[in-house]
Design an enzyme around this catalytic site. Structure first.
Site, short mmCIF file in Angstrom:
data_model
loop_
_atom_site.label_atom_id
_atom_site.label_comp_id
_atom_site.label_asym_id
_atom_site.label_seq_id
_atom_site.Cartn_x
_atom_site.Cartn_y
_atom_site.Cartn_z
N GLY A 8 30.45 30.75 4.26
CA GLY A 8 31.67 31.25 5.08
C GLY A 8 32.00 30.43 6.30
N GLY A 11 35.20 31.32 8.18
CA GLY A 11 35.36 32.46 8.80
C GLY A 11 35.22 32.37 10.23
N GLN A 12 35.29 33.62 11.02
CA GLN A 12 35.55 33.65 12.31
C GLN A 12 34.49 32.59 13.25
OE1 GLN A 12 34.16 37.06 14.41
NE2 GLN A 12 35.91 37.12 15.76
N ILE A 35 34.88 30.41 -0.47
CA ILE A 35 34.97 31.20 -1.70
C ILE A 35 36.59 30.78 -2.09
CG2 ILE A 35 33.58 33.00 -0.95
CD1 ILE A 35 35.96 34.68 -0.08
N TYR A 143 28.17 48.68 8.66
CA TYR A 143 27.93 47.16 9.31
C TYR A 143 26.86 47.32 9.88
CZ TYR A 143 28.91 43.36 12.37
OH TYR A 143 28.74 41.99 13.17
N ILE A 173 32.29 38.30 20.42
CA ILE A 173 32.54 36.53 20.45
C ILE A 173 33.97 36.66 20.93
CG2 ILE A 173 32.38 34.44 19.31
CD1 ILE A 173 30.02 35.62 18.05
#
Length: 316
Positions: A8, A11-12, A35, A143, A173
């Site tokens: 990942g 990602g963020q 990915i 989640y 975050i």
């Protein structure tokens, strides 16, 4: 020297964590896992090796681990809270089925694994103020359910197979590098962008909705410091409460107005985001992280706001 795989990496958190890890350990020792369709670009692509590492395909993970002699995996693949509610099956496939594959690869190859949890792992029956490290976790979102399962699976692999699993429960975050991406706490990033552009901000949460937050430099440091911590001191592994600040929308608004007095904000609560936020704690007790691996944040809201505005103004 460690050899690290970041799953990942685009990602963020992953995009910034990969860069920070390369700064510490050297670019050649940190593989940016991605990915198809989300290949690393720019500095992330050029700063070190990259490899296809789809968390839903354990054969991908095993191949990268073997090729680069990986001994530490940061598994950051997940859907954020709001997106996960819209795609619960995919959230489970990525968050839990994916983790199970990573843990199996780690067991077979002797890797340590970091898989972050979240304040979303708590629910409305959790104590809301100074939420303890060990307390009831009955989340109402997919989640949150997946994050609790992540913690339990990671502990299971440590206790049964000796896999060195570790994690923190991240609060919201705040970052000036990555744009908001579908999380309940993303308003605390989006508000700075609106302020710097001079746009009125429409807040998706009601006044008084307090949530724990953390500036990205502290979040990166928390993950890395935990993975470097002496395992003999760790009583808890999956997962540590960590925090830096707790505030409501009106608090961050007034802090921004100290720098930009003309900034305007109105409230238009989003039912889904509000319901998720209402089920999460107002503040966390991170005493165990302080005691077991010397955790201490460096940024409060005032410092975060000053740094966010300064960096975003440079992008204008």
């Amino acid at each position: 020297m460690k050899n690290i795989l970041v799953i990942g990496s685009t990602g963020q958190i992953g995009s910034e964590l990969t860069r920070e890890l390369r700064n510490i350990y050297g670019g050649s020792h940190v593989v940016a896992g991605y990915i198809a369709g989300h290949e690393p670009k720019g500095e992330l692509r050029d700063g070190g090796p990259m490899a296809l590492a789809d968390v839903t395909r354990p054969e991908d993970i095993a191949r990268v681990v073997e090729r680069y002699d990986v001994d530490t995996v940061y598994n950051l693949a997940a859907l954020l809270s709001v997106v996960a509610e819209q795609k619960p099956l995919l959230a489970w496939k990525i968050g839990i089925d994916g983790l199970l594959g990573v843990l199996e690869v780690a067991r077979e190859h002797g890797c340590a694994v970091f898989t972050p949890s979240s304040i979303g792992s708590f629910g409305p029956t959790t104590p809301q103020e100074h939420t303890p490290q060990d307390t009831i976790q009955r989340p109402k979102t997919i989640y949150g359910i997946s994050k609790v399962t992540t913690e339990l699976l990671s502990d299971y692999y440590y206790n049964k197979y000796g896999v060195d699993t570790r994690s923190v429960r991240f609060p919201g975050i705040i970052s000036h590098v990555t744009l908001p991406g579908g999380g309940t706490t993303d308003y605390a990033v989006d508000i700075y962008y609106h302020a710097v552009r001079g746009d009125r901000f429409v807040c998706p949460l009601k006044p008084g909705t307090r949530l724990d937050m953390m500036y990205m430099p502290d979040a990166l440091r928390a993950a890395i410091e935990l993975m470097e911590a002496n395992p003999d001191r760790l009583v808890h592994r999956n997962s540590f409460n960590v925090t830096a600040m707790s505030f409501a929308p009106e608090t961050i608004y007034e802090e921004i107005r100290r720098h930009l007095p003309g900034f305007e904000m109105v409230y238009q609560p989003d039912p889904l985001k509000q319901s998720i936020a209402d089920s999460w704690p107002n503040s966390l007790d991170d005493t165990c992280a302080q005691r077991e691996w010397n955790w201490k944040p460096r940024y409060d809201l005032a410092m975060t706001t000053e740094d966010m505005l300064e960096n975003l103004k440079r992008k204008q």
